[in-house]
Design a protein around this motif. Sequence first.
Motif, PDB file in Angstrom:
ATOM      1  N   TYR A 170      30.560  40.090  32.652  1.00 58.46           N
ATOM      2  CA  TYR A 170      31.789  39.309  32.831  1.00 58.46           C
ATOM      3  C   TYR A 170      31.761  38.150  31.830  1.00 58.46           C
ATOM      4  N   GLY A 171      32.820  37.359  31.843  1.00 58.50           N
ATOM      5  CA  GLY A 171      32.872  36.236  30.908  1.00 58.50           C
ATOM      6  C   GLY A 171      31.679  35.306  31.052  1.00 58.50           C
ATOM      7  N   LEU A 172      31.311  35.017  32.297  1.00 58.56           N
ATOM      8  CA  LEU A 172      30.217  34.070  32.537  1.00 58.56           C
ATOM      9  C   LEU A 172      28.852  34.661  32.193  1.00 58.56           C
ATOM     10  N   ASP A 173      28.786  35.954  31.904  1.00 53.32           N
ATOM     11  CA  ASP A 173      27.497  36.581  31.605  1.00 53.32           C
ATOM     12  C   ASP A 173      27.216  36.660  30.109  1.00 53.32           C
ATOM     13  N   VAL A 174      28.133  36.128  29.312  1.00 55.16           N
ATOM     14  CA  VAL A 174      27.909  36.140  27.868  1.00 55.16           C
ATOM     15  C   VAL A 174      26.713  35.232  27.553  1.00 55.16           C
ATOM     16  N   ARG A 175      25.785  35.748  26.823  1.00 52.67           N
ATOM     17  CA  ARG A 175      24.607  34.989  26.408  1.00 52.67           C
ATOM     18  C   ARG A 175      24.372  35.249  24.932  1.00 52.67           C
ATOM     19  N   GLU A 176      24.670  34.268  24.098  1.00 54.82           N
ATOM     20  CA  GLU A 176      24.500  34.404  22.663  1.00 54.82           C
ATOM     21  C   GLU A 176      23.366  33.479  22.211  1.00 54.82           C
ATOM     22  N   PRO A 177      22.717  33.824  21.103  1.00 55.36           N
ATOM     23  CA  PRO A 177      21.615  32.974  20.631  1.00 55.36           C
ATOM     24  C   PRO A 177      22.066  31.526  20.428  1.00 55.36           C
ATOM     25  N   GLY A 178      21.295  30.588  20.959  1.00 57.85           N
ATOM     26  CA  GLY A 178      21.590  29.171  20.779  1.00 57.85           C
ATOM     27  C   GLY A 178      22.682  28.650  21.690  1.00 57.85           C
ATOM     28  N   GLN A 179      23.096  29.462  22.636  1.00 55.72           N
ATOM     29  CA  GLN A 179      24.257  29.096  23.465  1.00 55.72           C
ATOM     30  C   GLN A 179      24.011  27.841  24.303  1.00 55.72           C
ATOM     31  N   VAL A 180      25.031  26.994  24.348  1.00 56.37           N
ATOM     32  CA  VAL A 180      25.015  25.835  25.244  1.00 56.37           C
ATOM     33  C   VAL A 180      26.163  25.993  26.240  1.00 56.37           C
ATOM     34  N   PHE A 181      26.198  25.114  27.231  1.00 51.91           N
ATOM     35  CA  PHE A 181      27.122  25.285  28.348  1.00 51.91           C
ATOM     36  C   PHE A 181      27.942  24.012  28.544  1.00 51.91           C
ATOM     37  N   ALA A 182      29.175  24.182  28.955  1.00 51.85           N
ATOM     38  CA  ALA A 182      30.038  23.018  29.170  1.00 51.85           C
ATOM     39  C   ALA A 182      30.701  23.110  30.539  1.00 51.85           C
ATOM     40  N   ALA A 183      30.688  21.988  31.253  1.00 55.19           N
ATOM     41  CA  ALA A 183      31.451  21.868  32.494  1.00 55.19           C
ATOM     42  C   ALA A 183      32.683  21.031  32.203  1.00 55.19           C
ATOM     43  N   ILE A 184      33.670  21.114  33.072  1.00 57.95           N
ATOM     44  CA  ILE A 184      34.921  20.401  32.806  1.00 57.95           C
ATOM     45  C   ILE A 184      35.333  19.571  34.015  1.00 57.95           C
ATOM     46  N   ARG A 185      35.902  18.417  33.722  1.00 60.25           N
ATOM     47  CA  ARG A 185      36.549  17.611  34.772  1.00 60.25           C
ATOM     48  C   ARG A 185      37.958  17.288  34.291  1.00 60.25           C
ATOM     49  N   HIS A 186      38.946  17.946  34.914  1.00 55.42           N
ATOM     50  CA  HIS A 186      40.333  17.623  34.582  1.00 55.42           C
ATOM     51  C   HIS A 186      40.742  16.343  35.298  1.00 55.42           C
ATOM     52  N   CYS A 187      41.753  15.690  34.779  1.00 60.66           N
ATOM     53  CA  CYS A 187      42.372  14.624  35.557  1.00 60.66           C
ATOM     54  C   CYS A 187      42.796  15.247  36.892  1.00 60.66           C
ATOM     55  N   PRO A 188      42.374  14.645  38.011  1.00 58.97           N
ATOM     56  CA  PRO A 188      42.678  15.284  39.300  1.00 58.97           C
ATOM     57  C   PRO A 188      44.178  15.412  39.555  1.00 58.97           C
ATOM     58  N   MET A 189      44.965  14.564  38.912  1.00 62.00           N
ATOM     59  CA  MET A 189      46.422  14.639  39.083  1.00 62.00           C
ATOM     60  C   MET A 189      46.985  15.638  38.071  1.00 62.00           C
ATOM     61  N   LEU A 190      47.660  16.663  38.562  1.00 60.55           N
ATOM     62  CA  LEU A 190      48.230  17.681  37.682  1.00 60.55           C
ATOM     63  C   LEU A 190      49.135  17.013  36.651  1.00 60.55           C
ATOM     64  N   GLY A 191      48.886  17.294  35.382  1.00 62.67           N
ATOM     65  CA  GLY A 191      49.707  16.711  34.323  1.00 62.67           C
ATOM     66  C   GLY A 191      49.342  15.278  33.983  1.00 62.67           C
ATOM     67  N   GLY A 192      48.296  14.745  34.619  1.00 56.86           N
ATOM     68  CA  GLY A 192      47.877  13.369  34.349  1.00 56.86           C
ATOM     69  C   GLY A 192      47.090  13.278  33.054  1.00 56.86           C
ATOM     70  N   GLY A 193      46.672  12.051  32.728  1.00 58.50           N
ATOM     71  CA  GLY A 193      46.015  11.841  31.445  1.00 58.50           C
ATOM     72  C   GLY A 193      44.657  11.191  31.580  1.00 58.50           C
ATOM     73  N   LEU A 194      44.005  11.049  30.434  1.00 57.65           N
ATOM     74  CA  LEU A 194      42.662  10.477  30.382  1.00 57.65           C
ATOM     75  C   LEU A 194      42.737   8.969  30.220  1.00 57.65           C
ATOM     76  N   GLY A 195      41.698   8.318  30.695  1.00 57.95           N
ATOM     77  CA  GLY A 195      41.527   6.900  30.425  1.00 57.95           C
ATOM     78  C   GLY A 195      40.096   6.698  29.999  1.00 57.95           C
ATOM     79  N   PRO A 196      39.677   5.435  29.845  1.00 62.28           N
ATOM     80  CA  PRO A 196      38.293   5.151  29.456  1.00 62.28           C
ATOM     81  C   PRO A 196      37.308   5.773  30.451  1.00 62.28           C
ATOM     82  N   ALA A 197      36.184   6.236  29.936  1.00 63.64           N
ATOM     83  CA  ALA A 197      35.181   6.887  30.778  1.00 63.64           C
ATOM     84  C   ALA A 197      33.787   6.407  30.394  1.00 63.64           C
TER      85      ALA A 197
END
Lengths: 776, 154
Positions: free
Chosen positions: A242-269
């Motif tokens: 499946y998509g999550l089973d792709v393993r390529e040499p040197g692969q790194v992983f990313a998690a995501i945090r969307h703005c909890p408000m749909l259509g909202g924007g980013l601020g300082p973090a």
Amino acid sequence: VKRRTLLLSGLGVAGALIVGWGLMPPRSRLGDARTLPPGDGEVGLNGWIKIAADGSVLLAMNRSEMGQGVHTALAQLVAEELDVPLGTVRLTAAGHDAIYGNVAASMGNLPFGPRDHERRAFKLSAWVTAKLARELGLNLTGGSSTTADAWDALRLAAATARAQLLGAAGLKHKLPVAELTVKHGVIHHASGALSHYGDVAAQAALTPPGSVVLKPRSQWTQIGQPLPRIDLAAKVDGSARYGLDVREPGQVFAAIRHCPMLGGGLGPANVDAVRARPGALRVVALGPIAGSTAAYAVVARTTWHALEAAKVLDVAWQAPPGGRVESAAVLEALEAEARRAHAAGEGFAFLKQGDAKAALAGAATRLEAVYSAPYLAHATMEPMNCTAQVRDGHVTVWAPTQVPGFARDIAARVAGVAPEDVTVHVTYLGGGFGRRLDVDFIGQAVRVALEMGGLPVQLVWSREEDMTHDFYRPAEVAVLQAGLDAAGQPVALAITNAADSMLPRWAERVMPGLATALDVLNRNAFPDDRAAAALFMRGDAPDKTASEGLFDLAYAIPNARIAHQPTRSGVPVGMWRSVGHSHHAFFKEGFIDELAHAAKADPVAFRLALLEGLPRHQAVLQRAAEAAGWGQRPPAGVARGVALHESFGSIVAQVLEVVKDKGQPRVRRVVCVIDCGTVVNPAIVVRQMESGIVFGLTAALWGRIDIVGSEVQQKNFPGHPLLTLAQCPVIETHLMDSDGPATGVGEPATPPVAPALANAWFALTGERRRSLPLIG
Amino acid sequence: MDLKVNGQLMALPELASDAAMPLLWVLRDGLNLTGTKFGCGVAACGACTVHVDGQALRSCVTPLGAVAGKAVTTIEGLAAKDHPHALQLAWLAEQVPQCGYCQSGMLMAAAALLAKNRNPSDADIDAAMTNLCRCGTYPRVRAAIKQAAKGLKR
């Protein structure tokens, strides 16, 4: 008047061009060896079929396997025409040529009802649409269209290849082709076995096929058989990728945090603090991509390190610019808008026959009801994810996607390269249900990969991100009005539903360059007196998906007006298994049941009478009633409910048996009958019925997405229950014998579930439920 | 640090040796055993089910530290390649999987059930099989477990 509006339609914005071009002959979908480049030892015979040295067949697979069994069904069509065992057909990735596009999905989106198909104007409109879809070549797996789309194209490709292979064998062995037969991929003559396909493939590529004849139905040995699926061995030993089973040499992983408000924007973090977490490598700010909400992605060495580091993110999120959205307020506004538009005769009338207003006024009995349905999430078991690598100006994407062409487009747009510089590998999909018709997560992965100096990066959405940042099935409210004459016969039906349009919103996200063209096409799709209204409709073009299941009415009611009032709720909406049918069947079949009750008629007999002239619909309903023992008294404490609904070309009737358990409905048995035309693989069809029913039951019983302050409240499975094994009823499926064209099976079992359940609940308790979900 | 997985003692890479790291990610990202799936991260869906000393456990909430010295079995080790588990054969006979994503966990949960109870009733199956499946394979899962149990009795 009719002729003038027809002319107006024909000469509309795109009309003049379409008419001229429409007179040209349609382009073949056969392709050639250049469309499907052969690998070592392989010989390409056309855009779909290659022959390997060992005689095995390679099939270009253009559709995504997300559980619906299409890899098997399509291979089965090819195995049949080539006379090879299914197990010797191997799949190879189809590229992006227009021959791999989906013509049937466009045909399925034409605004026709079941009584329109034989009318000449509709046939002309269908012909033009088919040609245009062929030119556009948009590749998507959806709309329950895969088998219908492949039916001619794949059988013809395989039969053509077979004719070339036989021709080559005839030349090689100096025998007349008419005396040759094929058994298990080996070419035979009365004198014995001659060659396997691999022996003659090179010669076959140079041999014209002559006249190609498809196998007659009487000679089929594979089509119609319950052959085992070709993907299941890998799905029981953990090796299916499946998509999550792709393993390529040197692969790194990313998690995501969307703005909890749909259509909202980013601020300082607190980016530095996040980057200092163990295993963390980088934090990437992501603006809106293909309809997504803005987000931060946290890249780390493993998925866990990424998920953990992302939890630490502390962001001053920005509220959406259009203000915060409350789903409760949306539903109230939709009801007000539906009532207002209904009273004013507004909205786009997808169906207008007779004079509904006058007939209602003169009816002996009048009924009015308001039905509603909530937002729903797709909740695929495999959360959204994509792996991407950007290196030396080339982008490689590994994605569980229903739209490989749009995946390529978004990758190219985000990386600033040409589409030709993108390679898309489609993995197995851990569920799709329409969610993977969107490409937000693909664009995000490419955007993150651009920051990673050539390393492959796998972007993983947590379950919480998946559930709170979906493109939801729109919430909707409909006003339904009917009139019965003194004999209890329906003489008028008027329906106005208020809901966001799905198709234009989706088109803007996945194909921004073509969204306007699609709008023009949809305005030109009406070959009758709806043409002028469609052409000049303000805002979006009429969205067939926003009215499907209501306007395409099988029941013969002489005076009817069925209209959609488009709204813009500000909530991201998308296609959800069975799309508009998912809630419209609930509205229509619930209300028809109310009419039957008002007419003091049996719900099955009442429907059968209204289905006059549609023998397939009648037969499906009768078969379901018989199989369910309709008319025989159910055991004490059990009641039955029925629903009949056509979607994606297939007709489904279901009878549900419901009991009251701790005050709530519990379904103990489902009888399901489908007429989906010619059945390619009955075992797959039966399982798709079970699948659609379980999916529909989850939605009918508990399915809801609530939005407060633009934040989705259901975040994971405990708060968003799915039907469990212990709660699953006994399901009995019957397939109608048919030699008609093959139609959809992936979605049509879902729509009738909710109304059959609500109708059974009414029979059991006398309580009429007009909004979903029924529990909670 | 070593971990016994599918009968073999495996050396864990440094990036997957934190005692707090859930077993799921040790398997998937540390050992490339991707048959065990991530579904919810909160032990609600069961896609991540593995055996630890023969017990079905949800690996997404089981820290590596909790399985030290214990034997872990994943879908890859449920049976030898040429000797499939009775459940895997029954799964194929019943054509159970659809998208297939939840099926590793389903099979591991069913295998733990059959190991304890060779003749499970419907109620036993209901109680043991709490894994979620969005495709609705439940009727086939139930039938396949019964079929495999019948085979074991013979």
